[in-house]
Design an enzyme around this catalytic site. Structure first.
Site, PDB file in Angstrom:
ATOM      1  N   PHE A 104       5.858   5.047 -90.861  1.00 49.57           N
ATOM      2  CA  PHE A 104       6.008   3.748 -90.229  1.00 49.57           C
ATOM      3  C   PHE A 104       5.113   3.976 -88.873  1.00 49.57           C
ATOM      4  O   PHE A 104       5.236   4.951 -88.031  1.00 49.57           O
ATOM      5  CB  PHE A 104       7.558   3.623 -89.642  1.00 49.57           C
ATOM      6  CG  PHE A 104       7.728   2.122 -89.239  1.00 49.57           C
ATOM      7  CD1 PHE A 104       7.797   1.019 -89.854  1.00 49.57           C
ATOM      8  CD2 PHE A 104       7.940   2.022 -87.729  1.00 49.57           C
ATOM      9  CE1 PHE A 104       8.060  -0.181 -89.382  1.00 49.57           C
ATOM     10  CE2 PHE A 104       8.146   0.835 -87.286  1.00 49.57           C
ATOM     11  CZ  PHE A 104       8.236  -0.371 -87.866  1.00 49.57           C
ATOM     12  N   ASN A 203      15.609   4.336 -84.316  1.00 51.23           N
ATOM     13  CA  ASN A 203      14.923   3.330 -84.959  1.00 51.23           C
ATOM     14  C   ASN A 203      14.944   3.075 -86.371  1.00 51.23           C
ATOM     15  O   ASN A 203      14.001   3.535 -86.891  1.00 51.23           O
ATOM     16  CB  ASN A 203      13.372   3.053 -84.463  1.00 51.23           C
ATOM     17  CG  ASN A 203      12.894   1.704 -84.996  1.00 51.23           C
ATOM     18  OD1 ASN A 203      13.647   0.985 -85.456  1.00 51.23           O
ATOM     19  ND2 ASN A 203      11.469   1.796 -84.869  1.00 51.23           N
ATOM     20  N   PRO A 204      16.153   2.786 -87.035  1.00 49.30           N
ATOM     21  CA  PRO A 204      16.361   2.954 -88.501  1.00 49.30           C
ATOM     22  C   PRO A 204      16.065   1.928 -89.194  1.00 49.30           C
ATOM     23  O   PRO A 204      15.356   0.866 -88.670  1.00 49.30           O
ATOM     24  CB  PRO A 204      17.768   3.098 -88.637  1.00 49.30           C
ATOM     25  CG  PRO A 204      18.134   2.040 -87.666  1.00 49.30           C
ATOM     26  CD  PRO A 204      17.552   2.240 -86.360  1.00 49.30           C
TER      27      PRO A 204
END
Length: 296
Positions: A104, A203-204
């Site tokens: 990400f 920050n899942p």
């Protein structure tokens, strides 16, 4: 550096190349097309964005090999491949992180999460507080905390192989002496630290499985494991809450990033798990972005 951009050939100018690229990117739907055009050319020429802007003002020429390479990269960006994948790096707070397929790309919004966690570390009673980043991805959050709070010990957990490879590279590049990375499932992370942690941050993945991310850069290029969090988007948030309860000492903070419409649901979830004083905080765009709570 500036001398590298100055040529006397008859080839396209730097200013013209940037203008053409920005127009092409704008037609492809890239929002900040001029900025991306400048950053791509800076990458091609291995100079700073400021040097590229100065070369454009001076009317410097762009030699054909550089122009050809630049046009290739602009075409990739026009296909909505993330700029950070093309350049191989992403800025985050004061860091430059290596990123690419399988991890990400850190976003500016997440800097709000880091600041909240950092403030809690700086206010901690312990002279050497512990922070844990659950699902570290590129390592952005953990490395920002470790370098900005050098008195703290920071541990990061990641359970996706591709992301872990990028995190491992970034941990090695940054070289923070107080940061530890582990390849481990979030539910089993760091049992030796149970009851000792001052800040748990995450920050899942929080996008509901049926939702379609708006931006092609996210939809096509970010790894699904970093995006989707089950039917309501909160499956990993539930695990973060449970793991954080195990790790945290009384009064410790949990801080979780989420979508702008999920604050109320996460506050309810945390209270049901036994956390107290839940609060949702806005990012710099005035959107709900982070929910915090305190360990009972």
């Amino acid at each position: 550096m500036d001398a590298d951009l100055t040529h006397t050939s008859q080839h396209k100018t730097v200013a013209g190349a940037i203008s053409d690229a920005a127009e092409h990117l704008a037609r492809a739907g890239v929002l900040d097309s001029r900025r991306d055009a400048e950053l791509l050319l800076a990458h091609v020429l291995a100079v700073s964005p400021g040097a590229v802007q100065a070369a454009a003002v001076r009317g410097d020429a762009l030699e054909e090999p550089s122009d050809a390479h630049y046009r290739e990269l602009v075409a990739r960006r026009a296909s909505r491949e993330p700029l950070q994948h093309i350049t191989g790096s992403a800025p985050f707070r004061h860091l430059e992180l290596r990123v690419g397929p399988g991890v990400f790309v850190p976003r500016p919004e997440t800097e709000t999460l880091v600041q909240i966690a950092l403030d809690a570390l700086l206010a901690a009673a312990s002279p050497s507080p512990i922070a844990i980043d659950l699902g570290t991805g590129s390592g952005a959050i953990a490395l920002a905390l470790a370098t900005e709070a050098p008195h703290a010990r920071v541990f990061a957990a990641e359970n996706a192989v591709d992301a872990f490879v990028w995190a491992k590279e970034n941990f090695a590049r940054v070289g923070a002496h107080n940061a530890t990375l582990a390849f481990i499932d979030l539910a089993r992370a760091f049992p030796d630290l149970d009851g000792k942690v001052s800040v748990v941050v995450s920050n899942p993945p929080y996008v509901p499985d049926a939702a379609v991310p708006r931006d092609p850069e996210v939809r096509w290029f970010d790894p699904p494991t970093a995006l989707y969090g089950g039917e309501d988007g909160l499956d990993v948030v539930r695990q973060v809450s449970a793991t954080a309860l195990r790790l945290a000492h009384p009064g410790a903070l949990v801080a979780i990033e989420h979508g702008e419409s999920q604050g109320a649901a996460i506050r309810e979830l945390l209270v049901a798990d036994g956390w107290r004083a839940p609060a949702t905080h806005m990012d710099l765009t005035r959107r709900d972005r982070v929910t915090t709570a305190l360990h009972p």
